[in-house]
Write a protein that holds these residues in place. Structure first.
Motif, short mmCIF file in Angstrom:
data_model
loop_
_atom_site.label_atom_id
_atom_site.label_comp_id
_atom_site.label_asym_id
_atom_site.label_seq_id
_atom_site.Cartn_x
_atom_site.Cartn_y
_atom_site.Cartn_z
N THR A 570 0.83 -1.21 0.00
CA THR A 570 0.00 0.00 0.00
C THR A 570 0.86 1.26 0.00
O THR A 570 0.55 2.23 -0.68
CB THR A 570 -0.93 0.00 1.23
N LEU A 571 1.95 1.23 0.75
CA LEU A 571 2.84 2.39 0.82
C LEU A 571 3.44 2.71 -0.55
O LEU A 571 3.51 3.87 -0.96
CB LEU A 571 3.96 2.13 1.83
N ILE A 572 3.84 1.68 -1.28
CA ILE A 572 4.37 1.89 -2.64
C ILE A 572 3.28 2.45 -3.54
O ILE A 572 3.51 3.39 -4.31
CB ILE A 572 4.92 0.57 -3.22
N GLY A 573 2.07 1.90 -3.42
CA GLY A 573 0.96 2.40 -4.22
C GLY A 573 0.69 3.86 -3.93
O GLY A 573 0.41 4.65 -4.85
N ARG A 574 0.80 4.26 -2.66
CA ARG A 574 0.56 5.65 -2.28
C ARG A 574 1.61 6.57 -2.92
O ARG A 574 1.28 7.65 -3.40
CB ARG A 574 0.59 5.78 -0.76
N GLY A 575 2.86 6.11 -2.93
CA GLY A 575 3.91 6.91 -3.55
C GLY A 575 3.69 7.09 -5.04
O GLY A 575 3.86 8.19 -5.59
N LEU A 576 3.30 6.03 -5.72
CA LEU A 576 3.02 6.11 -7.16
C LEU A 576 1.81 6.98 -7.43
O LEU A 576 1.76 7.71 -8.42
CB LEU A 576 2.80 4.70 -7.72
N LYS A 577 0.84 6.94 -6.52
CA LYS A 577 -0.37 7.79 -6.66
C LYS A 577 0.03 9.26 -6.59
O LYS A 577 -0.41 10.07 -7.42
CB LYS A 577 -1.36 7.45 -5.54
N LEU A 578 0.89 9.61 -5.62
CA LEU A 578 1.30 11.00 -5.48
C LEU A 578 2.09 11.48 -6.70
O LEU A 578 2.09 12.67 -7.02
CB LEU A 578 2.15 11.16 -4.21
N ALA A 579 2.75 10.53 -7.37
CA ALA A 579 3.51 10.88 -8.58
C ALA A 579 2.62 10.89 -9.82
O ALA A 579 3.09 11.19 -10.91
CB ALA A 579 4.65 9.89 -8.78
N GLY A 580 1.32 10.59 -9.64
CA GLY A 580 0.39 10.61 -10.78
C GLY A 580 0.49 9.40 -11.67
O GLY A 580 -0.04 9.40 -12.80
N LYS A 581 1.16 8.33 -11.19
CA LYS A 581 1.30 7.10 -11.99
C LYS A 581 0.14 6.16 -11.65
O LYS A 581 0.30 5.18 -10.92
CB LYS A 581 2.66 6.45 -11.72
N TRP A 582 -1.02 6.49 -12.18
CA TRP A 582 -2.27 5.85 -11.76
C TRP A 582 -2.28 4.35 -12.04
O TRP A 582 -2.67 3.55 -11.17
CB TRP A 582 -3.45 6.52 -12.45
N ASN A 583 -1.91 3.96 -13.24
CA ASN A 583 -1.99 2.54 -13.61
C ASN A 583 -1.03 1.69 -12.79
O ASN A 583 -1.39 0.59 -12.35
CB ASN A 583 -1.72 2.37 -15.11
N GLU A 584 0.19 2.20 -12.58
CA GLU A 584 1.16 1.46 -11.75
C GLU A 584 0.67 1.38 -10.31
O GLU A 584 0.76 0.34 -9.66
CB GLU A 584 2.52 2.13 -11.80
N ALA A 585 0.16 2.50 -9.80
CA ALA A 585 -0.31 2.53 -8.41
C ALA A 585 -1.46 1.55 -8.20
O ALA A 585 -1.53 0.87 -7.17
CB ALA A 585 -0.75 3.95 -8.06
N GLU A 586 -2.36 1.47 -9.19
CA GLU A 586 -3.53 0.60 -9.02
C GLU A 586 -3.14 -0.86 -8.87
O GLU A 586 -3.80 -1.62 -8.14
CB GLU A 586 -4.48 0.76 -10.21
N LYS A 587 -2.07 -1.27 -9.52
CA LYS A 587 -1.61 -2.66 -9.39
C LYS A 587 -1.29 -2.98 -7.93
O LYS A 587 -1.58 -4.07 -7.45
CB LYS A 587 -0.37 -2.88 -10.26
N TYR A 588 -0.69 -2.01 -7.24
CA TYR A 588 -0.30 -2.25 -5.84
C TYR A 588 -1.52 -2.22 -4.92
O TYR A 588 -1.65 -3.06 -4.02
CB TYR A 588 0.74 -1.22 -5.41
N TYR A 589 -2.42 -1.27 -5.13
CA TYR A 589 -3.64 -1.24 -4.31
C TYR A 589 -4.46 -2.51 -4.52
O TYR A 589 -5.01 -3.07 -3.56
CB TYR A 589 -4.48 -0.01 -4.66
N LYS A 590 -4.54 -2.96 -5.75
CA LYS A 590 -5.31 -4.17 -6.04
C LYS A 590 -4.65 -5.39 -5.43
O LYS A 590 -5.32 -6.29 -4.89
CB LYS A 590 -5.43 -4.35 -7.56
N SER A 591 -3.30 -5.43 -5.48
CA SER A 591 -2.57 -6.54 -4.87
C SER A 591 -2.81 -6.58 -3.36
O SER A 591 -3.03 -7.65 -2.79
CB SER A 591 -1.07 -6.38 -5.16
N ALA A 592 -2.76 -5.41 -2.71
CA ALA A 592 -3.03 -5.35 -1.26
C ALA A 592 -4.44 -5.82 -0.96
O ALA A 592 -4.67 -6.55 0.02
CB ALA A 592 -2.82 -3.93 -0.75
#
Length: 731
Positions: A570-592
């Motif tokens: 989730t922490l990695i997903g949050r960092g990618l979200k703040l960077a605007g990398k939506w598709n990459e971030a979603e993979k981590y949120y979905k994995s969590a």
């Protein structure tokens, strides 16, 4: 090497400096060469002569990227650069004052931790580099020579010691304030006033502040910066270097940045723990980009030719009667590698192949042939090592396990000897055998560090250790570091424990397959890594934070610690979200989210779902703002899918209304009736039903008004039908 031989590459650097001083044109120069080719000595010679060519003071600073588990510490080189520039500016051309003042600043800076980055904008007001003076903690700083015991000193005592060790009228190094104590007092006040503020919000802010700091200093004095061993630089430091190089090219100013690296290390690439593969070295990518942008000049350092080797021989042995072919023999053996040349000449002298006769003339032993000396640099180093006594050999073996730089305190703990004896051994290795020397590296845990005279020596000794003995030493080093809770201490503890447990390789990467898992060791490493990741995030080393979070996830999976896995995914997903990398971030949120379903932990599941939903809503709103309505709709649909098997709640009501609104304004009325029916059916028999029912009626009415206001009534017939049906639905 102790002697310097003039090289053509030096003149190229002088031309660049001249351009900076006389024309205000900055530049970036990278020097590459094989190990032992003399890169560092060349640039150090250049730095020493900078001031001698011009009336004004040229501010110079150098720092070295250390091979600590394959990568240097984040931003460490730049931290040292800023300290040295501050000292140089205060001291002027007085080298003694500069060195003394640097000692004082380093003592103060010792206790800053990652917070030093937050106050970079006031570094330069002399003791403004102090940062958290009031927070200074006690440190081990003196030794009782009668017992060998250490004594804890207060910050004030440590500062006083720094003054005492600074010879000469060093107080004259402070032209901007009345005295050092006054400077520290003023700085502490300024820091206290800003204690609750966060000066920096992102890595970009930090980069901008460093650039501004250098520009401001360069208005009065041209600046030369040297970064050694860039092949080991952390990604954050590389990115800052790239930023500054582009900045110099776009709006030039008198800053000369010199970097050195080994090209063969760049060709090997760097391991990406996230993907589990060797990738292109990040520095190589930046070099290629800067060359395309015409923002970088490269110099490949040539090896010595025969005439230069002859010059070295004559300088080393001023009065000699060597055969005419001696220089050629040395050249053929060493191929002109400066380090190999230096070590070979030492070997000849120490083994009495070269001797002085009664007239003080250096001669070669009779019947000497070049075949009598080692044929490789490794063999030369082995010969030097084996001539040491057993006590010194053991000292260097322990030091080599610590790494390229080492602490005497750690060696003292491992060997069970008092620090006085360890310091005597170190003095012999430094003064007589020239195998180690004092390091200028700033450290939060120890009074000082030492380094091997060259990293090939360290690597040779380390690799020659018996494997089992080497692993046992790693565990002892880890145990010795356990009490140090600074970032460096934690990182060293985790690294050495991981190697000892056969979890990490010698570069700190997790083995693809880990056998005989020691759960307790992994838990210890995880505790340290969690603290380190927090420091990385605080100091905007986002790339390093990302890597260590992936390591935490990997280690957690080895011991089935799913909760920790989820936390850091989730922490990695949050960092990618703040960077605007939506598709990459979603993979981590979905994995969590998927992993949380495996656990019977309602509190954790709810927290994961809340994070995932919040992300999907933010993503949808971002798409709405950029008029990417279809993508926004898909994000809201994904959010409802996450909530599908949960009881209806206000979050689901909110998302349903947002989706309905997008359906209405985009003309997708065919989806509205189905969504309303499904949501009302799910809300039935809940406390939210009547409120939600009323909100739906109000929302569709607003949709009809909106379409009418923009002259788009095509969908209103369908919406009116839906509204009529909805009003006839019992509340």
């Amino acid at each position: 090497m102790s002697l310097f031989i003039e090289r053509s590459e030096l003149e190229k650097l002088r031309i660049k400096l001249d351009d900076a001083v006389k024309n205000g044109i900055g530049s970036v120069v990278f020097i590459s060469g094989e190990p032992g080719s003399g890169k560092t000595m060349l640039i150090e010679k250049f730095l020493k002569e900078c001031d001698s060519y011009y009336e004004q003071n040229i501010l110079t600073a150098s720092s070295r990227c250390l091979d600590m588990d394959g990568v240097s510490r984040g931003f460490l080189p730049w931290k040292e650069i800023l300290i040295e520039l501050d000292a140089d500016k205060a001291a002027g051309k007085d080298e003694e004052k500069k060195n003394n003042f640097k000692k004082v600043i380093k003592v103060i800076f010792d206790d800053a931790g990652p917070e030093w980055i937050q106050s970079i904008d006031i570094i330069g007001d002399i003791a403004a580099a102090a940062l958290t003076t009031a927070k200074a903690i006690s440190k081990t700083d003196t030794i009782d020579v009668s017992t060998g015991e250490v004594k804890k000193l207060s910050f004030a005592e440590r500062l006083k010691n720094a003054f005492n060790h600074s010879a000469g009228a060093w107080l004259g190094a402070i032209p901007m304030v009345g005295g050092l104590f006054e400077a520290i007092f003023k700085t502490s006040q300024k820091l206290a006033e800003n204690e609750q503020q966060t000066f920096l919000k992102s890595q970009e802010d930090f980069f901008w502040l460093v650039s501004k700091k250098l520009r401001d200093m360069a208005k009065e004095n041209p600046i030369v910066i040297f970064l050694d061993d860039l092949q080991w630089a952390d990604l954050s430091s590389i990115n800052l270097l790239f930023y500054l190089a582009r900045n110099i090219k776009d709006r030039t100013y008198p800053l000369l940045i010199i970097g050195s690296y080994r090209y063969e290390c760049l060709k090997e690439g760097r391991f990406n723990p996230i993907k589990g593969i060797i990738e292109q070295h990040p520095l190589l990518e930046k070099i290629n980009n800067l060359i395309r942008y015409s923002a970088l000049d490269e110099i490949h350092l040539s090896l010595f030719n025969k005439s230069q080797i002859k010059e070295i021989i004559n300088a080393t042995f001023p009065k000699n009667d060597f055969p005419e072919n001696f220089a050629s023999d040395i050249y053929n053996l060493t191929k002109g590698n400066p380090l190999f040349v230096d070590e070979t000449l030492k070997n000849l002298r120490e083994n009495f192949f070269i001797y002085q006769d009664k007239n003080k003339v250096f001669r070669l032993r009779s019947k000497f042939t070049i075949n009598e000396i080692p044929r490789t640099i490794a063999a030369v180093l082995n010969d030097r090592f084996m001539r040491l006594n057993e006590e010194m050999q053991l000292f260097l073996q322990v030091a080599s396990v610590q790494g390229e730089r080492f602490s005497l305190e750690i060696i003292s703990k491992i060997l069970g000897e008092n620090l006085v004896k360890i310091e005597k051994i170190n003095a012999n290795l430094s003064d007589i055998h020239k195998m180690v020397h004092k390091s200028d590296v700033i450290d939060e845990d120890f009074r000082e560090y030492y380094e091997f005279s060259n990293n090939l020596l360290q690597k040779y000794i380390y690799e020659s250790l018996n494997p089992d003995f080497r692993l046992s030493l790693h565990r002892k080093v880890a145990t010795a570091y356990k009490e140090y809770q600074t970032e460096d201490g934690l990182k060293n503890y985790a690294f050495h424990l991981g190697v000892a447990s056969r979890i990490f390789d010698q570069k700190g990467q997790i083995f693809e397959k880990v056998f005989n898992i020691n759960t307790d060791d992994i838990k210890e490493i995880l505790v340290a890594y969690k603290k380190i990741s927090n420091n990385y995030i605080k100091s905007f080393r986002l790339e390093e934070a990302n890597i260590i979070c992936h390591n935490i996830i990997h280690l957690s999976s080895l011991i089935n610690d799913t909760e920790t896995e989820i936390e850091f995914i989730t922490l990695i997903g949050r960092g990618l979200k703040l960077a605007g990398k939506w598709n990459e971030a979603e993979k981590y949120y979905k994995s969590a989210f998927n992993k949380s379903k495996e656990l019977k932990n309602d509190e954790l599941n709810n927290r994961v779902i809340e994070n995932y939903i919040s992300f999907l809503e933010l993503k949808a709103r971002s798409f709405e703002k950029s008029n990417r309505i279809s993508e926004a709709i898909n994000s809201y649909i994904d959010a409802l899918q996450v909530l599908k098997n949960l009881n209806f709640n206000l979050i689901e009501a909110r998302i349903t209304k947002q989706l309905l609104w997008l359906y209405m304004i985009s003309g997708k009325t065919n989806n509205i009736k189905k969504l309303i029916d499904e949501s009302l059916n799910k809300a039935k028999d809940t406390e939210h039903y009547n409120e939600f029912y009323g909100q739906l009626i109000s929302l569709i009415s607003k949709g009809i008004e909106f379409n009418s206001s923009i002259g788009d009534g095509r969908n209103n017939n369908r919406l009116n039908q839906i509204l009529t049906t909805l009003r006839n639905t019992p509340s």
